[in-house]
Design a protein around this motif. Structure first.
Motif, mmCIF file in Angstrom:
data_model
loop_
_atom_site.group_PDB
_atom_site.id
_atom_site.type_symbol
_atom_site.label_atom_id
_atom_site.label_comp_id
_atom_site.label_asym_id
_atom_site.label_seq_id
_atom_site.Cartn_x
_atom_site.Cartn_y
_atom_site.Cartn_z
ATOM 1 N N LEU A 1 2.999 1.102 4.247
ATOM 2 C CA LEU A 1 4.220 0.290 4.149
ATOM 3 C C LEU A 1 5.274 0.641 5.363
ATOM 4 O O LEU A 1 6.161 -0.265 5.435
ATOM 5 C CB LEU A 1 4.796 0.798 3.062
ATOM 6 N N GLU A 2 5.390 1.936 5.991
ATOM 7 C CA GLU A 2 5.905 2.099 6.917
ATOM 8 C C GLU A 2 5.781 1.191 8.264
ATOM 9 O O GLU A 2 6.723 0.506 8.898
ATOM 10 C CB GLU A 2 6.049 3.312 7.435
ATOM 11 N N GLY A 3 4.569 0.817 8.508
ATOM 12 C CA GLY A 3 4.176 -0.267 9.475
ATOM 13 C C GLY A 3 4.463 -1.585 8.985
ATOM 14 O O GLY A 3 5.133 -2.315 9.885
ATOM 15 N N THR A 4 4.139 -1.924 7.665
ATOM 16 C CA THR A 4 4.672 -3.313 7.314
ATOM 17 C C THR A 4 6.202 -3.493 7.428
ATOM 18 O O THR A 4 6.530 -4.432 7.776
ATOM 19 C CB THR A 4 4.169 -3.330 5.555
ATOM 20 N N LEU A 5 7.015 -2.274 7.164
ATOM 21 C CA LEU A 5 8.536 -2.611 7.195
ATOM 22 C C LEU A 5 8.959 -2.873 8.537
ATOM 23 O O LEU A 5 9.678 -3.905 8.941
ATOM 24 C CB LEU A 5 8.866 -1.234 6.639
ATOM 25 N N VAL A 6 8.394 -1.959 9.559
ATOM 26 C CA VAL A 6 8.829 -2.367 10.870
ATOM 27 C C VAL A 6 8.261 -3.776 11.493
ATOM 28 O O VAL A 6 9.075 -4.601 12.095
ATOM 29 C CB VAL A 6 8.310 -1.243 11.808
ATOM 30 N N PHE A 7 6.928 -4.073 10.820
ATOM 31 C CA PHE A 7 6.617 -5.367 11.320
ATOM 32 C C PHE A 7 7.210 -6.506 10.897
ATOM 33 O O PHE A 7 7.672 -7.597 11.422
ATOM 34 C CB PHE A 7 5.147 -5.625 11.050
ATOM 35 N N GLY A 8 7.885 -5.996 9.540
ATOM 36 C CA GLY A 8 8.578 -7.202 8.813
ATOM 37 C C GLY A 8 9.847 -7.356 9.434
ATOM 38 O O GLY A 8 10.586 -8.696 9.621
ATOM 39 N N ALA A 9 10.757 -6.230 9.907
ATOM 40 C CA ALA A 9 11.651 -6.352 10.733
ATOM 41 C C ALA A 9 11.891 -7.054 11.663
ATOM 42 O O ALA A 9 12.599 -8.022 12.159
ATOM 43 C CB ALA A 9 12.348 -4.825 10.885
ATOM 44 N N PHE B 1 15.120 0.707 0.695
ATOM 45 C CA PHE B 1 14.539 1.709 -0.200
ATOM 46 C C PHE B 1 13.964 0.851 -1.349
ATOM 47 O O PHE B 1 12.979 1.078 -1.988
ATOM 48 C CB PHE B 1 15.226 2.729 -0.354
ATOM 49 N N ILE B 2 15.094 0.102 -1.885
ATOM 50 C CA ILE B 2 14.662 -0.645 -3.150
ATOM 51 C C ILE B 2 13.409 -1.740 -3.258
ATOM 52 O O ILE B 2 12.445 -1.393 -3.910
ATOM 53 C CB ILE B 2 15.607 -1.418 -3.926
ATOM 54 N N PHE B 3 13.364 -2.458 -2.106
ATOM 55 C CA PHE B 3 12.321 -3.233 -1.846
ATOM 56 C C PHE B 3 11.123 -2.540 -1.708
ATOM 57 O O PHE B 3 10.261 -2.709 -1.913
ATOM 58 C CB PHE B 3 12.730 -4.319 -0.756
ATOM 59 N N VAL B 4 11.137 -1.540 -0.768
ATOM 60 C CA VAL B 4 9.670 -1.029 -0.238
ATOM 61 C C VAL B 4 9.313 -0.097 -1.481
ATOM 62 O O VAL B 4 8.173 -0.309 -1.878
ATOM 63 C CB VAL B 4 10.048 0.192 0.921
ATOM 64 N N GLY C 1 11.275 6.153 9.647
ATOM 65 C CA GLY C 1 10.474 6.732 8.308
ATOM 66 C C GLY C 1 11.082 6.245 6.966
ATOM 67 O O GLY C 1 10.428 6.880 5.923
ATOM 68 N N GLN C 2 11.970 5.035 7.037
ATOM 69 C CA GLN C 2 12.060 4.780 5.712
ATOM 70 C C GLN C 2 11.291 4.295 4.685
ATOM 71 O O GLN C 2 11.362 4.513 3.512
ATOM 72 C CB GLN C 2 13.304 3.669 5.542
ATOM 73 N N GLY C 3 10.303 3.580 5.324
ATOM 74 C CA GLY C 3 8.833 3.341 4.602
ATOM 75 C C GLY C 3 8.026 4.325 4.006
ATOM 76 O O GLY C 3 7.813 4.208 2.621
ATOM 77 N N LEU C 4 8.061 5.420 4.782
ATOM 78 C CA LEU C 4 7.474 6.671 4.085
ATOM 79 C C LEU C 4 8.317 7.256 3.014
ATOM 80 O O LEU C 4 7.653 7.604 2.103
ATOM 81 C CB LEU C 4 7.201 7.804 4.939
ATOM 82 N N MET C 5 9.627 7.392 3.260
ATOM 83 C CA MET C 5 10.552 7.960 2.133
ATOM 84 C C MET C 5 10.365 7.239 0.805
ATOM 85 O O MET C 5 10.622 7.536 -0.041
ATOM 86 C CB MET C 5 11.857 8.089 2.667
ATOM 87 N N ALA C 6 10.496 6.164 0.929
ATOM 88 C CA ALA C 6 10.307 5.070 -0.292
ATOM 89 C C ALA C 6 9.160 5.151 -0.988
ATOM 90 O O ALA C 6 9.053 5.218 -2.424
ATOM 91 C CB ALA C 6 10.407 3.485 0.232
#
Lengths: 507, 312
Positions: free
Chosen positions: B50-58, B30-33, B231-236
């Protein structure tokens, strides 16, 4: 900071600017001597801003030269202009609202350091401020400053950046009369001290005669005349500006006898846009056949107040009555009580920008037939006929009935909205800044129509930032400050400076 | 239930302790996003992708870590991939009449889809994990040790939040980003290009979101699968609005969300067997509640950058 020598002389010779077949500037020459306070006058579209933008490198002139201190100097970009000490204060402030004054000034410097040493910058700023005739708090966000302070901060910023020739674009359009006098007085002092040359775009004759020492008038891209202020008078300037255009006359004010109150507001309370301040109108009445002017510096609750009357904003408590009946700004009530509203920024508040002119003109009537019953299917033919009639009556210039209304010029959008709202019986007319940004002829026309509506027995609530407009049209004037009505006076015996003091919150 | 807590050794204290540990663990992405999104939004643009970016980054971090054997190289790879997503978003949004929110949603779907496509092969193999710093070495209680095993990325994120807060007021870059985000006209009058500044701000924001993703796959939960983000990227993104675009606020809000997210597992660990799963919904309920409480139809958001498409 560039070196801060004295004022510089700027001369434009034979400036011509063409956009395709359209000639915006036609062989205009203007010379502003060092230390002058030069006024540039003209109607909207006369080429004032084109001329200025060519001089400052925003546009590249098709033909013509700029000379600074008598030496020909090519200016190809705003950066070039800045390097030569040429700067501009825009009509719409280019200060960043959420930054403080100090942050705004430091970041606009071309050589701002990567890491800002605030202690050093602040000392430099304090030292600079000591040499200035006026002081502005530099540590609060610009959005909390009054318009006059912002204007002065803009000028300070330009001086801090080492500009020695400044263009002021209608600098007083958002100021109270006192603020305007004070600001222009300081600017005048700076020019007289030889620190600055000023070119002021204006169409207020008062300030031109009070502060400027030279003037140039443009019309349709051509220089119509000018010279030292002593050799000119109002009628000459007006004639040069508008030529032989016909200007609508204001009808004589028909005296209203004892008329009933149409609008009656008591104890109105609502939060303002930020949610921090309150709009509090304790008692406000407008009679039939009367124009009540509401003066005030913008951002003092007028916008929210209008939104409540237009049904765009809810209020917490208080009562609004029209003709004695409670009024909640529903469509049915507006129709029944004959309330019409002309909001500011009509394209945003009163139009569907991408719908056609004809459709926009029909917004008040498209859903009822002649006898007032609700329609299920629209009558396209009636909509077009009605629109055609209004367009002719009100002189709306549009390519066709099907043009999206967003494609019209500001003045024509305003005329279209006026046409829609002033058609049919009107008992209460609420108008906000109807002439903002329009030219002479359009302003005279719109004011004449408002006066006609008054004389026909409508109660008019006119909210305006232009005090001259209020003084010309109103029967009574109230001042709104910090969301409350703080002053009331009869327009015929009103003192603009007294009103201005209340607008500024000093009373 | 009492028995279970007794058995755990430290009684009901286990719940707040597990929540602190959980808050630190869960909050890091959450902090980073949200810090990345703060940079982007402060420049006047919203990147919902960013949700997509987060998953792709993972996925990228995990795949590269598997191939190279180094979690750090994986993280660097994730950052680069996130920057590319950000650049793509910024580049598309530069065109006239393009809506940044719509593009964000498109890129969210694109990012997750692409990650699933390339990530199929990496569900099985196991990658090296990011190291943790055992701040609980002084204690003999296993719960305390577990709670105080702080990962390096959390500390980096916290330091970054402080740095960004400082940089927004004390560096030229920080001020320029704020200028662009608050008034394009002013920025142009100063000679800055709003499009370029936004492009770079979106790229950096994307890169940071991808690091958040790398944390998910390389530390906690520490494996790559398709439901890793939930959904963490969206919540961030919601969190940025809640914290009023203030980096320090982002840090605090992320910890709060992390703590709420750790509530369910913590209750479960002390033996609550009924209804604990309701607490798994706590972060989502919190998001919703906060959004309702902090918004109102009658006023504009305080502190919102003036050029943001949701406030304009």
């Amino acid at each position: 900071m560039a070196d801060r020598g004295g004022a510089i002389e700027v001369e434009a010779v034979g400036m011509t600017l063409r956009f395709g077949a359209f000639t915006a500037l036609d062989d205009v020459s203007i010379r502003i001597r060092a230390g002058a306070f030069h006024a540039l006058l003209g109607e909207n579209g006369a080429g004032k801003s084109c001329l200025v933008k060519c001089m400052l490198g925003f546009y590249r002139a098709t033909d013509g030269q700029i000379a600074i201190n008598g030496r020909e100097t090519p200016i190809d970009s705003p950066r070039d202009a800045a390097a030569h000490g040429l700067g501009m204060v825009y009509q719409h402030f280019t200060l960043v609202p959420s930054l403080t004054g100090a942050e705004n000034i430091v970041i606009s410097r071309a050589d701002a350091p990567q890491i800002i040493d605030w202690r050093k910058e602040r000392t430099a700023l304090t030292r600079f401020m000591e040499t200035m005739p006026f002081h502005i708090p530099l540590d609060v966000p610009v959005s909390t400053l009054a318009a006059g302070q912002k204007q002065k901060l803009e000028i300070l910023k330009q001086l801090y950046l080492g500009r020695r020739f400044l263009v002021l674009d209608e600098p007083t359009s958002v100021l109270t009369p006192d603020e305007a006098d004070e600001t222009l007085g300081h600017v005048r002092a700076l020019t007289e001290s030889g620190a600055l040359t000023v070119l002021m775009i204006s169409h207020k004759f008062n300030e031109v005669f009070a502060f400027a020492d030279e003037a140039t008038v443009l019309r349709r891209g051509k220089r119509m005349g000018g010279g030292p202020i002593g050799s000119l008078n109002r009628d000459m300037l007006a004639a040069m500006m508008i030529g032989d255009q016909k200007i609508a006359n204001l009808d004589a004010r028909r005296l209203a006898s004892e008329a009933p109150d149409v609008l009656d507001i008591t104890g109105l309370r609502a939060p303002d846009e930020s949610g921090l301040k309150t709009i509090a109108v304790d008692a406000l009445r407008v009679k039939a056949g009367e124009i009540l002017g509401v003066a005030g510096v913008s951002g003092n609750g007028q916008k929210e107040f209008l939104e409540i009357l237009a049904g765009q904003r809810r209020h917490d408590c208080g009562a609004i009555h029209v003709h004695g009946a409670p009024y909640c700004a529903t469509r049915a009530e507006m129709r029944k009580l004959k309330v019409r509203i002309i909001q500011e920024e009509p394209l945003r508040n009163a139009c569907a920008p991408r719908m056609s002119v004809a459709e926009n003109l029909a917004f008040r009537t498209f859903d009822i037939d002649e006898s007032g019953r609700t329609r299920v299917l629209l009558d396209g033919k009636a909509i077009r006929c009605g629109a055609q009639r209004l367009i002719e009556q009100f002189g709306v210039k549009t390519a066709s009935l099907d043009t999206p209304i967003a494609a019209l010029s500001g003045g024509n959008v305003q005329r279209a909205v006026l046409a829609r709202e002033l058609t049919g019986e009107v008992d209460l007319l609420v108008v906000a800044n109807p002439c903002f940004g329009l030219d002479f002829a359009a302003i005279a026309d719109i004011r004449a129509r408002i006066m006609k509506a008054r004389n026909a027995g409508a109660a008019v609530l006119l909210v305006s930032e232009d005090l001259d407009e209020l003084l010309e049209l109103s029967d009574r004037i109230v001042v709104m400050s910090e969301g409350a009505i703080v002053y009331e006076t009869n327009a015929s015996c009103a003192d603009p400076h007294e009103i201005g003091r209340h607008m500024a919150g000093h009373y | 239930m009492a028995d279970a807590a007794q058995a755990a050794g430290i009684g009901l204290w286990a719940v707040p302790l597990a929540m602190i540990g959980g808050a630190i663990r869960v909050s890091t992405p959450f902090i980073f996003v949200s810090l990345g999104e703060t940079i982007t939004e402060r420049s006047g643009r919203i990147n919902l992708g960013l949700e997509g970016t987060l998953v792709f980054g993972a996925m990228t971090a995990y795949a590269i870590a598997v191939e190279t054997g180094s979690a750090w190289i994986g993280l660097a790879g994730a950052f680069v991939s996130g920057c590319c997503f950000g650049l793509l978003h910024g580049w598309i949004c530069k065109f006239p009449r393009v809506n940044d929110i719509a593009i964000g949603i498109a890129l969210m779907l694109f990012g997750t889809g692409l990650a699933f496509f390339f990530g199929k092969a990496y569900i099985q193999p196991s990658a090296p994990h990011l190291p943790a710093i055992p701040f609980g070495f002084w204690s003999s209680t296993p719960q305390v040790r577990a709670a105080l095993d702080v990962n390096a990325l959390f500390l980096t994120g916290a330091a970054l939040a402080v740095f960004l807060w400082w940089a927004f007021q004390n560096t030229k870059i920080g001020l320029v980003v704020r200028v662009v985000g608050d008034s394009s006209d002013a920025a142009r009058a100063m000679g800055y290009s709003p499009d370029l500044v936004r492009l770079l701000a979106t790229a950096v924001g994307g890169g940071m979101a991808a690091i958040g993703g790398g944390y998910l796959s390389l530390y906690y939960p520490g494996s790559w699968n398709e439901s890793i983000s939930s959904g963490q990227g969206l919540m961030a993104v919601a969190l940025v609005i809640f914290s009023r675009w203030n980096p320090l606020g982002c840090l605090a809000a992320a910890l709060l969300f992390g703590g709420a997210g750790a509530l369910g597992p913590a209750l479960q660990s002390v033996g609550v067997t009924h209804g604990y799963y309701l607490f798994y919904a706590a972060p989502y309920v919190l998001t919703l509640a906060i959004m309702i409480l902090t918004s109102s139809p009658g006023r504009t958001l305080a502190g919102a950058p003036g050029e943001l498409s949701i406030t304009r």
